[in-house]
Design a protein around this motif. Structure first.
Motif, PDB file in Angstrom:
ATOM      1  N   GLN A   1      33.330  38.578  10.064  1.00  0.00           N
ATOM      2  CA  GLN A   1      32.407  39.461  10.063  1.00  0.00           C
ATOM      3  C   GLN A   1      30.955  38.928  10.117  1.00  0.00           C
ATOM      4  N   LEU A   2      30.087  39.697  10.898  1.00  0.00           N
ATOM      5  CA  LEU A   2      28.745  39.112  11.320  1.00  0.00           C
ATOM      6  C   LEU A   2      28.044  39.869  10.311  1.00  0.00           C
ATOM      7  N   ARG A   3      26.860  39.217   9.632  1.00  0.00           N
ATOM      8  CA  ARG A   3      25.872  40.208   8.890  1.00  0.00           C
ATOM      9  C   ARG A   3      24.438  39.479   8.912  1.00  0.00           C
ATOM     10  N   ASP A   4      23.468  40.306   9.029  1.00  0.00           N
ATOM     11  CA  ASP A   4      22.029  39.938   8.970  1.00  0.00           C
ATOM     12  C   ASP A   4      21.734  39.006   7.857  1.00  0.00           C
ATOM     13  N   ALA A   5      20.986  38.140   7.957  1.00  0.00           N
ATOM     14  CA  ALA A   5      20.463  37.268   6.870  1.00  0.00           C
ATOM     15  C   ALA A   5      19.020  37.101   6.592  1.00  0.00           C
ATOM     16  N   LEU A   6      18.438  36.140   7.408  1.00  0.00           N
ATOM     17  CA  LEU A   6      16.848  36.035   7.104  1.00  0.00           C
ATOM     18  C   LEU A   6      15.895  37.155   8.281  1.00  0.00           C
TER      19      LEU A   6
ATOM     20  N   GLU B   1      17.812  46.581   2.065  1.00  0.00           N
ATOM     21  CA  GLU B   1      18.021  47.695   3.178  1.00  0.00           C
ATOM     22  C   GLU B   1      17.416  47.292   4.400  1.00  0.00           C
ATOM     23  N   PRO B   2      18.039  46.878   5.334  1.00  0.00           N
ATOM     24  CA  PRO B   2      17.141  46.316   6.427  1.00  0.00           C
ATOM     25  C   PRO B   2      16.365  47.431   7.108  1.00  0.00           C
TER      26      PRO B   2
ATOM     27  N   LEU C   1      14.970  44.526 -12.312  1.00  0.00           N
ATOM     28  CA  LEU C   1      16.725  44.875 -12.466  1.00  0.00           C
ATOM     29  C   LEU C   1      16.858  46.113 -12.607  1.00  0.00           C
ATOM     30  N   ARG C   2      16.213  46.857 -13.135  1.00  0.00           N
ATOM     31  CA  ARG C   2      16.454  48.288 -13.341  1.00  0.00           C
ATOM     32  C   ARG C   2      16.323  49.062 -11.756  1.00  0.00           C
ATOM     33  N   ALA C   3      15.443  48.663 -10.761  1.00  0.00           N
ATOM     34  CA  ALA C   3      15.342  49.086  -9.413  1.00  0.00           C
ATOM     35  C   ALA C   3      16.715  48.730  -8.890  1.00  0.00           C
ATOM     36  N   PHE C   4      17.469  47.407  -9.295  1.00  0.00           N
ATOM     37  CA  PHE C   4      18.567  47.136  -8.452  1.00  0.00           C
ATOM     38  C   PHE C   4      19.811  47.610  -9.367  1.00  0.00           C
ATOM     39  N   GLY C   5      19.570  48.583 -10.070  1.00  0.00           N
ATOM     40  CA  GLY C   5      20.889  49.210 -10.806  1.00  0.00           C
ATOM     41  C   GLY C   5      20.857  49.119 -12.391  1.00  0.00           C
ATOM     42  N   GLY C   6      20.013  48.140 -12.627  1.00  0.00           N
ATOM     43  CA  GLY C   6      20.005  48.027 -14.192  1.00  0.00           C
ATOM     44  C   GLY C   6      21.267  47.302 -15.052  1.00  0.00           C
ATOM     45  N   VAL C   7      22.074  46.303 -14.168  1.00  0.00           N
ATOM     46  CA  VAL C   7      22.808  45.455 -14.678  1.00  0.00           C
ATOM     47  C   VAL C   7      22.374  44.319 -15.142  1.00  0.00           C
ATOM     48  N   PRO C   8      22.342  43.893 -16.468  1.00  0.00           N
ATOM     49  CA  PRO C   8      21.766  42.759 -16.963  1.00  0.00           C
ATOM     50  C   PRO C   8      22.429  41.516 -16.272  1.00  0.00           C
ATOM     51  N   GLU C   9      21.292  40.383 -16.118  1.00  0.00           N
ATOM     52  CA  GLU C   9      21.721  39.331 -15.656  1.00  0.00           C
ATOM     53  C   GLU C   9      22.077  38.145 -16.790  1.00  0.00           C
TER      54      GLU C   9
ATOM     55  N   GLY D   1       8.214  32.984   0.890  1.00  0.00           N
ATOM     56  CA  GLY D   1       9.514  33.499   0.740  1.00  0.00           C
ATOM     57  C   GLY D   1       9.472  34.676   0.027  1.00  0.00           C
ATOM     58  N   VAL D   2       9.364  35.875   0.617  1.00  0.00           N
ATOM     59  CA  VAL D   2       9.125  37.401  -0.195  1.00  0.00           C
ATOM     60  C   VAL D   2      10.346  37.726  -0.933  1.00  0.00           C
ATOM     61  N   THR D   3      10.185  38.307  -2.038  1.00  0.00           N
ATOM     62  CA  THR D   3      11.302  38.145  -2.944  1.00  0.00           C
ATOM     63  C   THR D   3      10.993  39.227  -3.990  1.00  0.00           C
ATOM     64  N   MET D   4      11.993  39.413  -4.890  1.00  0.00           N
ATOM     65  CA  MET D   4      11.741  40.317  -6.117  1.00  0.00           C
ATOM     66  C   MET D   4      11.042  41.699  -5.744  1.00  0.00           C
ATOM     67  N   VAL D   5      11.470  42.325  -4.719  1.00  0.00           N
ATOM     68  CA  VAL D   5      10.550  43.613  -4.403  1.00  0.00           C
ATOM     69  C   VAL D   5      11.226  44.779  -4.958  1.00  0.00           C
ATOM     70  N   GLY D   6      10.765  45.421  -5.848  1.00  0.00           N
ATOM     71  CA  GLY D   6      11.181  46.684  -6.228  1.00  0.00           C
ATOM     72  C   GLY D   6      10.210  47.960  -6.561  1.00  0.00           C
ATOM     73  N   VAL D   7      10.796  48.944  -6.459  1.00  0.00           N
ATOM     74  CA  VAL D   7       9.889  50.182  -6.909  1.00  0.00           C
ATOM     75  C   VAL D   7      10.919  51.136  -7.780  1.00  0.00           C
ATOM     76  N   ALA D   8      10.090  51.431  -8.912  1.00  0.00           N
ATOM     77  CA  ALA D   8      10.576  52.317  -9.749  1.00  0.00           C
ATOM     78  C   ALA D   8      11.269  53.766  -9.221  1.00  0.00           C
ATOM     79  N   ALA D   9      12.252  54.094  -9.431  1.00  0.00           N
ATOM     80  CA  ALA D   9      12.688  55.424  -8.786  1.00  0.00           C
ATOM     81  C   ALA D   9      11.825  56.550  -9.280  1.00  0.00           C
ATOM     82  N   THR D  10      11.007  56.516 -10.441  1.00  0.00           N
ATOM     83  CA  THR D  10      10.051  57.641 -10.494  1.00  0.00           C
ATOM     84  C   THR D  10       9.036  57.645  -9.594  1.00  0.00           C
TER      85      THR D  10
END
Length: 419
Positions: A303-308, A129-130, A31-39, A88-97
């Motif tokens: 509007q067209l957008r990439d998905a999978l 981020e494609p 969550l912090r890697a995606f901005g830190g807004v609580p869910e 289904g690859v998911t929840m991929v994040g890296v700490a900014a540090t």
């Protein structure tokens, strides 16, 4: 990526399978890697339940989690209607540090090795981020349509039989089983659709107030023909008033119909909700019929957008698992530096009844990377267009056109929901 030993940190030494008691820390880092807004608590609880810790990875720097990656177990429809196992690859994040220290590369390396060991021929993801995932062999395979429809200015023409469909409001949770039965019947008919395994049905009921942006709680209408449930729509309404009167917005969450008349009835209903002048649509199939039923497509602002994004983990098994709408007999020279077991020459032979894909010493007809195979795999991106872009090289005249026609799908592939 930078050197793995910057600051004395080696991500491979801290890479391990997630333990159940580490989930809160692991998910908090994500969550912090995606901005830190609580869910909302209900979202966190659902994803805690859906997470397979034995299929999830964390990178740790001492006691601190600095990288996360998971892989759901999905069944995905491919051209021909077969359901193929996909990670289904998911929840991929890296700490900014810890950016540019090889954290992501180490997780992607281990994850694809694991997916191969599980016998799953495909890995799929949606990309925040494609630009990131192409170097790991993922290609954009499905696209989606977003739209802002001026329902006070746009009219909808509907097919015969639409007036036979009856719509009724229902509490979303009360009709969940009926809606899921409709969804399940649609899965085999469109490439890219995901089999809804236990627990995933609750995704469509998530309704945290924080996500409504001023709109109502989730609403649902159910469609029936001849006493049978044939479709549903889930949506919210955001009331508003302008100087000339009501200007509310209908926000569509999801819609499904078993036949054209049911789909049209649901769209006509959404267009006509009282006190609204706009319909917001996100993530719909690129070939959906409403786009050809509206009186003015410009006032829908599609509007067209990439998905999978699709990655072939086992080239032979993946290409043999689908069918081909025209006969193909082609030898691919595949480049795959990240998963070298896929590299080399593969002969694909197939038609509408089935296919085989085996290694061969024969001369190649086409050369490409595994990324192009992933992009074309579900039939929504043509090999011909990739060839025109310089990403597929034709060595035997006519081979590209043959393969491109065979790989195509009459029904556009579509990812029905994120993960």
């Amino acid at each position: 990526m930078g050197n793995d030993d910057i600051g004395g940190f080696d991500p491979t030494s801290g890479l391990r399978v997630l333990r159940q008691d580490e989930w809160d820390t692991w998910y908090g880092m994500l969550l912090r890697a995606f901005g830190g807004v609580p869910e909302a608590a209900e979202e966190v609880a659902l994803y805690r339940e859906l997470t397979r810790c034995d299929r999830s990875l964390g990178v740790w720097d001492g006691d601190e989690c600095v990288g996360t990656a998971g892989a759901f177990a999905f069944g995905m429809t491919v051209p021909g209607g077969a359901r193929v196992s996909a990670a289904g690859v998911t929840m991929v994040g890296v700490a900014a540090t810890h950016r540019r220290r090889g954290v992501l590369t180490s997780m992607m390396r281990r994850q694809l090795d694991d997916v191969r060991s599980w016998g799953e021929p495909l890995a799929v993801l949606t990309a925040s981020e494609p630009a990131i995932y192409g170097r790991f062999g993922y290609g954009a395979a499905t696209f989606q349509v977003n739209a802002e429809i001026e329902t006070d200015r746009v009219r909808l023409s509907v097919p015969d039989g639409t007036d036979d469909v009856r719509l009724r409001y229902a509490e979303p949770a009360d009709v969940l089983d009926a809606c899921e039965a409709v969804y399940a019947r649609l899965v085999p008919g469109r490439p890219g659709m995901l089999e809804r395994r236990p627990g995933w049905e609750r995704l469509g009921l998530l309704d945290p107030e924080s996500a409504r942006e001023g709109a109502s709680p989730l609403q649902c209408v159910v469609a029936r023909r001849g006493g049978e449930v044939t479709g549903y729509a889930r949506f919210r309404v955001r009331p508003d008033w302008g100087p000339t009167g009501p200007a509310g917005t209908v926000v569509l969450q999801d819609l499904a119909g078993l036949d054209p008349a049911t789909e049209a009835a649901l769209w006509r209903f959404l267009f006509g909700i009282d006190l609204t002048t706009r319909l917001t649509v996100r993530g719909r199939p690129v070939d959906e019929a409403w786009q050809y039923q509206v009186s003015d497509i410009r006032r829908c602002r599609p509007q067209l957008r990439d998905a999978l994004y699709v990655r072939l983990v086992d080239v032979g098994a993946a290409l043999a698992a689908r069918t081909y709408q025209a006969p193909v007999d082609v030898v691919f020279e595949v480049e795959d530096a990240f998963c070298p077991w896929n590299e080399g020459r593969w002969r694909l032979t197939g038609d509408t009844k089935g296919a085989s894909c085996e290694r061969t010493p024969d001369a190649p007809d086409l050369t490409l990377t595994v990324r192009e195979l992933g992009a074309a795999y579900l039939g929504g991106v043509t090999l011909g267009s990739l060839g025109a872009a310089g990403r597929v090289r034709e060595l035997r005249p006519g081979a590209l056109a043959e393969a491109s026609v065979g790989f195509a799908s009459d029904v556009a592939p579509w990812l029905p929901h994120g993960f």
